[in-house]
Design a protein around this motif. Structure first.
Motif: not given
Length: 391
Positions: A154-179
């Motif tokens: 499962g993937t989710e984000c909470g308590g987001s900031d201006a960095c969310s869409g630039l760092s952790a979220n796209p990194a999780v997107g990489v993981v999503s593709d790998l899985v």
């Protein structure tokens, strides 16, 4: 399949063929009146988990169905070895009905009722006896090899900031593709926080039916807000997100959708529903962290990736939740709660791809037994998305 991704994990094989990464005995209260007794049982019997909630009675129609599906899904999650279903006796969501659905999986299931067993103390004693036997049996089970094709994240984000869409979220997107490339399943959730990015996801739908459903669930979510007198598309209802540098819900959505990676969207399922297809799946959930987490776990997710820019202790009673910070300052401040730091991307120390591989490697470790910080702190959060009034 990329041979590099066909990595061996170690988990617990269930009678229905699914594999769990944990081996819990769940004390499942079907009514709010039984939650305190369930809590008492978990305090008596090591190896058991439970949760507090306010549901289970005076619910009708689709709202009843969704809560029932969530209860059953929690019991069916592969991380659960066996279940003691704890009821009052006169509630709408009958313990025996919930237990009957879970038992179809072949798992050990016992039913205990406060009214049938002569009150709270007798119920706690009977529930503890049943739970103790299950825990002992579960302790004899050994982990065996499995691979990512049997994993649902499962993937989710909470308590987001201006960095969310630039760092952790796209990194999780990489993981999503790998899985997905390894034959597994990645769940994208938070319909509320995909408003404004729906056109991007609809373009990735495997067919027109799925694309049409994307727009339908977005419109339905917006309509709920409008009925409350709020246009959430052009606003941002979270003070934390605003303070973190996000000006609107659409801006957050464009960052949140990055968690989905780049693979085709296979299907769009209802809250707490089990995916019928492998690959990228969208579950229709609210943006509320605990409610969406519960929905994904009830839908079979064995592991959850949770990104945050503001910080959160959120966890699940039965699924390990890996917390990923979007910036280094917050990671340093909340080391007790955050497992990984993706702020390295913002600082230029690591690429998105490299951070994604690091998160992927953490999934391997956690799936084979490593505890997350939310597990260590016993952060057993649970909340059901109610879609109807209580009567």
């Amino acid at each position: 399949m990329n041979p590099e991704l066909n990595t061996e994990l170690l988990g617990y094989r269930r009678p229905d063929g699914k594999v769990g990464v944990r081996n819990h005995v769940l004390i499942l209260p079907t009514i709010t009146c039984a939650t305190q007794a369930a809590k008492q049982i978990t305090e008596l019997v090591q190896g058991t988990v439970s949760f507090i909630h306010q549901h289970g009675c005076a619910q009708v129609g689709e709202d009843y169905d969704q809560t029932f599906r969530t209860y059953v899904g929690m019991g069916l999650n592969p991380n659960v070895y066996g279940v003691v279903v704890l009821g009052l006796g006169c509630e709408t969501h009958q313990a025996r009905s919930v237990a009957g659905e879970i038992a179809k999986s072949g798992k050990p299931v016992e039913v205990v009722s406060i009214q049938d067993h002569g009150g709270t103390l007798m119920t706690i004693a009977e529930g503890a006896r049943a739970a103790a036997k299950m825990v002992q049996d579960a302790s004899a089970q050994r982990r065996e090899p499995f691979d990512f094709s049997e994993l649902i994240i499962g993937t989710e984000c909470g308590g987001s900031d201006a960095c969310s869409g630039l760092s952790a979220n796209p990194a999780v997107g990489v993981v999503s593709d790998l899985v997905v490339d390894a034959g597994g399943t990645a769940i994208l959730a938070e319909t509320t926080e995909l408003i404004g990015a729906e056109h991007l996801l609809a373009k990735r739908a495997v067919n027109e039916k799925v694309a049409k459903r994307v727009y339908e669930v977005i419109e339905k979510m917006e309509s709920r807000a409008i009925l409350m007198g709020v246009d959430i598309r052009t606003g941002n209802p979270s003070p934390g997100n605003i303070e973190g540098g996000l000006s609107s819900l659409e801006e957050k959505s464009l960052g949140a959708s990055n968690k989905s990676g780049s693979r085709p969207l296979q299907e769009l399922i209802d809250y707490a529903e089990y995916p019928t297809k492998k690959g990228l799946v969208w579950m229709d959930t609210p943006g509320h962290d605990i409610e969406q987490l519960t929905g994904m776990v009830a839908g079979g997710a064995q592991v959850v990736l949770f990104t945050s820019g503001r910080g959160t202790p959120t966890g699940s009673p039965i699924a390990p939740v890996i917390k990923i910070s979007t910036n280094t300052a917050m990671f340093e401040k909340m080391r007790d709660n955050m497992d990984l730091n993706a702020g390295t991307i913002i600082e230029g120390e690591e690429t998105i791809q490299a951070a994604g591989r690091r998160i992927f490697d953490e999934i391997k470790e956690v799936s084979s037994g490593k505890l997350t910080k939310s597990e260590v702190l016993k952060q057993h959060d649970f909340g059901i998305w109610r879609i109807g009034p209580t009567f």
